[in-house]
Design a protein around this motif. Sequence first.
Motif, mmCIF file in Angstrom:
data_model
loop_
_atom_site.group_PDB
_atom_site.id
_atom_site.type_symbol
_atom_site.label_atom_id
_atom_site.label_comp_id
_atom_site.label_asym_id
_atom_site.label_seq_id
_atom_site.Cartn_x
_atom_site.Cartn_y
_atom_site.Cartn_z
ATOM 1 N N MET A 163 25.510 36.843 2.037
ATOM 2 C CA MET A 163 25.050 37.424 3.059
ATOM 3 C C MET A 163 24.341 38.330 2.625
ATOM 4 S SD MET A 163 26.415 39.247 6.906
ATOM 5 C CE MET A 163 27.283 40.286 5.885
ATOM 6 N N GLU A 164 22.923 38.426 2.669
ATOM 7 C CA GLU A 164 22.560 40.233 2.222
ATOM 8 C C GLU A 164 22.322 40.725 3.284
ATOM 9 O OE1 GLU A 164 17.878 41.108 0.060
ATOM 10 O OE2 GLU A 164 18.982 39.000 -0.054
ATOM 11 N N MET A 165 22.526 41.840 3.110
ATOM 12 C CA MET A 165 22.280 42.679 4.532
ATOM 13 C C MET A 165 21.948 44.290 3.874
ATOM 14 S SD MET A 165 25.082 45.079 6.913
ATOM 15 C CE MET A 165 25.935 46.091 6.276
ATOM 16 N N GLU A 166 20.770 44.774 4.459
ATOM 17 C CA GLU A 166 20.344 45.851 4.358
ATOM 18 C C GLU A 166 19.858 46.907 5.163
ATOM 19 O OE1 GLU A 166 16.729 45.977 2.717
ATOM 20 O OE2 GLU A 166 15.725 43.766 4.199
ATOM 21 N N TYR A 167 19.404 48.165 5.601
ATOM 22 C CA TYR A 167 19.527 48.947 5.817
ATOM 23 C C TYR A 167 17.613 49.404 6.244
ATOM 24 C CZ TYR A 167 23.781 50.442 7.183
ATOM 25 O OH TYR A 167 25.113 49.847 8.172
ATOM 26 N N VAL A 168 16.470 49.079 6.727
ATOM 27 C CA VAL A 168 15.291 49.783 6.923
ATOM 28 C C VAL A 168 14.953 50.567 8.268
ATOM 29 C CG1 VAL A 168 12.679 48.826 7.588
ATOM 30 C CG2 VAL A 168 14.733 47.294 6.569
ATOM 31 N N THR A 169 14.526 51.491 7.591
ATOM 32 C CA THR A 169 14.377 53.216 7.983
ATOM 33 C C THR A 169 12.495 52.814 9.171
ATOM 34 O OG1 THR A 169 15.536 54.368 6.583
ATOM 35 C CG2 THR A 169 14.152 55.770 7.591
ATOM 36 N N THR A 170 12.728 53.017 10.235
ATOM 37 C CA THR A 170 11.328 52.665 10.683
ATOM 38 C C THR A 170 11.920 53.723 11.942
ATOM 39 O OG1 THR A 170 9.765 50.808 10.964
ATOM 40 C CG2 THR A 170 12.720 50.744 12.221
ATOM 41 N N THR A 171 10.474 53.341 13.127
ATOM 42 C CA THR A 171 10.530 54.294 14.267
ATOM 43 C C THR A 171 10.472 52.807 15.480
ATOM 44 O OG1 THR A 171 8.268 55.067 13.264
ATOM 45 C CG2 THR A 171 8.552 55.689 15.038
ATOM 46 N N CYS A 172 11.630 53.440 16.331
ATOM 47 C CA CYS A 172 11.817 52.851 17.748
ATOM 48 C C CYS A 172 10.605 52.498 18.080
ATOM 49 C CB CYS A 172 12.559 53.842 18.525
ATOM 50 S SG CYS A 172 12.717 52.756 19.851
ATOM 51 N N PRO A 173 10.586 51.253 18.801
ATOM 52 C CA PRO A 173 8.896 50.494 19.399
ATOM 53 C C PRO A 173 8.763 51.319 21.006
ATOM 54 C CG PRO A 173 11.072 48.678 19.389
ATOM 55 C CD PRO A 173 11.665 50.175 19.091
ATOM 56 N N TYR A 174 9.815 51.795 21.381
ATOM 57 C CA TYR A 174 9.691 52.171 22.818
ATOM 58 C C TYR A 174 8.964 53.036 23.324
ATOM 59 C CZ TYR A 174 13.340 48.564 23.503
ATOM 60 O OH TYR A 174 14.054 47.450 23.265
ATOM 61 N N CYS A 175 9.725 54.580 23.489
ATOM 62 C CA CYS A 175 8.798 55.009 24.257
ATOM 63 C C CYS A 175 7.852 55.891 23.324
ATOM 64 C CB CYS A 175 9.321 56.696 25.490
ATOM 65 S SG CYS A 175 10.201 57.678 23.979
ATOM 66 N N GLY A 176 6.999 57.094 23.344
ATOM 67 C CA GLY A 176 6.623 58.392 22.156
ATOM 68 C C GLY A 176 7.010 59.564 22.231
#
Length: 389
Positions: free
Chosen positions: A1-14
Amino acid sequence: MEMEYVTTTCPYCGTGCGLNLIVVNGKAVGVAPYHRSPVSSGKLCTRGLHAAKALTEWRIEKPCVRGESVTWDVALTEAKKISGYSGDEIAVAISSRLTNEAMFLALRYAREVLGAGNIGVVGGGCGKSTGKLSELAKADVVLMIGDVMKRLPVTGNKLYHVQKHGGKLLYLGPESYTAVQADATFITEEYTTIPAEFTEAITVAANPVVMYLAGDAAAAAIATNLPAKTAVLYETNNGRGAALLGLEQFVLGEKTKALFIITETPEREEDIYADLIQEVNKLEMIVAIGSNATYLSDAATVLLPSAALNEYPGTVTNWEGRVQKVRAASAVPEDAKCPCEIISLLSDGKYAWEDKAAIFADLAAAVPAYTDIAYEEIEKPDGIFIKEE
């Protein structure tokens, strides 16, 4: 099993909260805090904590024509028939949940290929902030107009710091969650003026802020006459980006016979298209692009499945004008394509789509607020602010 954390931006509010998507074998399975985010500092609301669901639930899996699954070639051939309508018969509705780059290409396609006479945004708004998120906690008086704390929870969370440091929260609007949190309230369904004591409190304050939802014209009129900074809050993740592109709220015109619409929304429960469904029944053709099923995608003549936010890279602009990175965290479903690729295919390759930095450079050249922003600078945890408009 390959697990990683990808930093990104929430898709909901402004608000534009930063988060880490937990990805196992190419599939997003959960969310973890991102403590380096200057927007959210590791905090997320209930929706943000479930952001991985937006990549799995209600997904559109196959291209369809009149409800029947078809190949991409067949779907594209049918979709291109929309060009047979005249410009004043074509309306284009672009989701304010796309990346800046995807919105920019969609806008170019609408103008340059379709020649559409009616182009707007769904789920957008208007107005620009003169204050920043970091300044909210330093405010000594904040006038909240409308249910701002419930609509943008992490932005609203900053207001507790105002109270903690002896500041005052004033509320104007209908009975709501935000009203309950305020120190002083004036409950009214409609508002054109504010109580004299509110005006006085703002006038004598050292750091006053007026906060309201983008598109609330009555609130904007009140704020214009007050000596305070403004926090104009967009309810969708890239509503500010849509406004910077000059996109106004979409309204279906009387002459419209064909609709090209990008129905991007993270979950069906967040559907920003429900109000349009009664209006589109009269149309002869609807071409829809979307990752998750909505009321409009259900009614589409041609439906083209797209990658969701956080399945393709790009940028978004939060309500305060902070441009942030969206990263491709999860694998795109087999028959879905990046929205930018779909626009390219519909235009017979007129628009290059793979190099998002190149698209952003074109965007920056066309939109003054983004001028001189280097794409690599957006990689920083802080992102980078647009130029003052």
